[in-house]
Design a protein around this motif. Structure first.
Motif, PDB file in Angstrom:
ATOM      1  N   MET A  64       0.906  -1.086   0.065  1.00 22.11           N
ATOM      2  CA  MET A  64       0.163   0.056   0.022  1.00 22.11           C
ATOM      3  C   MET A  64       0.880   1.254  -0.139  1.00 22.11           C
ATOM      4  SD  MET A  64      -2.964   0.880   2.726  1.00 22.11           S
ATOM      5  CE  MET A  64      -3.976  -0.199   2.211  1.00 22.11           C
ATOM      6  N   GLU A  68      -1.990   6.128   1.512  1.00 22.72           N
ATOM      7  CA  GLU A  68      -2.976   5.284   1.682  1.00 22.72           C
ATOM      8  C   GLU A  68      -3.131   4.313   3.264  1.00 22.72           C
ATOM      9  OE1 GLU A  68      -4.370   2.862  -1.492  1.00 22.72           O
ATOM     10  OE2 GLU A  68      -3.558   4.210  -3.051  1.00 22.72           O
ATOM     11  N   THR A  71      -3.831   6.871   5.978  1.00 26.20           N
ATOM     12  CA  THR A  71      -5.216   7.134   5.633  1.00 26.20           C
ATOM     13  C   THR A  71      -6.014   5.839   6.370  1.00 26.20           C
ATOM     14  OG1 THR A  71      -5.012   8.493   3.842  1.00 26.20           O
ATOM     15  CG2 THR A  71      -7.143   7.450   4.376  1.00 26.20           C
TER      16      THR A  71
END
Length: 111
Positions: A64, A68, A71
């Motif tokens: 990832m 991201e 988040t």
């Protein structure tokens, strides 16, 4: 080192992986070895970075992008307690520092 593993956690289901680089980053950010961090998590003596870093770096190691991963972690922090995320962090660390291979006790070829 092992490949990534899919783990269901309060942030959803994602691939996690802690390679040497991620493990070293955990040690630097936690000012302790990975085994010490794991024992702090299991013994409920953890610090905030002991919880956050294995999850964030595990997501990044699993493929990832950094933004991201942050988040996803932020969203999980909105819906789950740090305590429940400590359980996730301990599971992630355990999977990548305590696994067995076929040539070690407990492992059978083909398992």
């Amino acid at each position: 080192m092992r490949g990534s593993e899919s783990i269901v956690w309060p942030g959803g289901e994602h691939s996690f992986r802690l390679g040497i680089g991620e493990l070293r980053a955990i040690e630097q950010r936690s000012d302790a070895g990975c085994a010490v961090v794991l024992m702090r998590l299991l013994g409920q003596q953890w610090k905030i970075d002991d919880v956050i870093q294995p999850i964030r770096l595990g997501l990044i190691g699993g493929g990832m992008p950094e933004r991201e991963a942050q988040t996803a972690l932020d969203k999980a922090l909105d819906v789950a307690s740090l305590y429940s995320l400590a359980v996730t962090a301990a599971d992630i660390l355990r999977r990548f520092i305590m696994w067995e291979t076929d040539d070690q006790p407990g492992g059978e070829p083909g398992e």
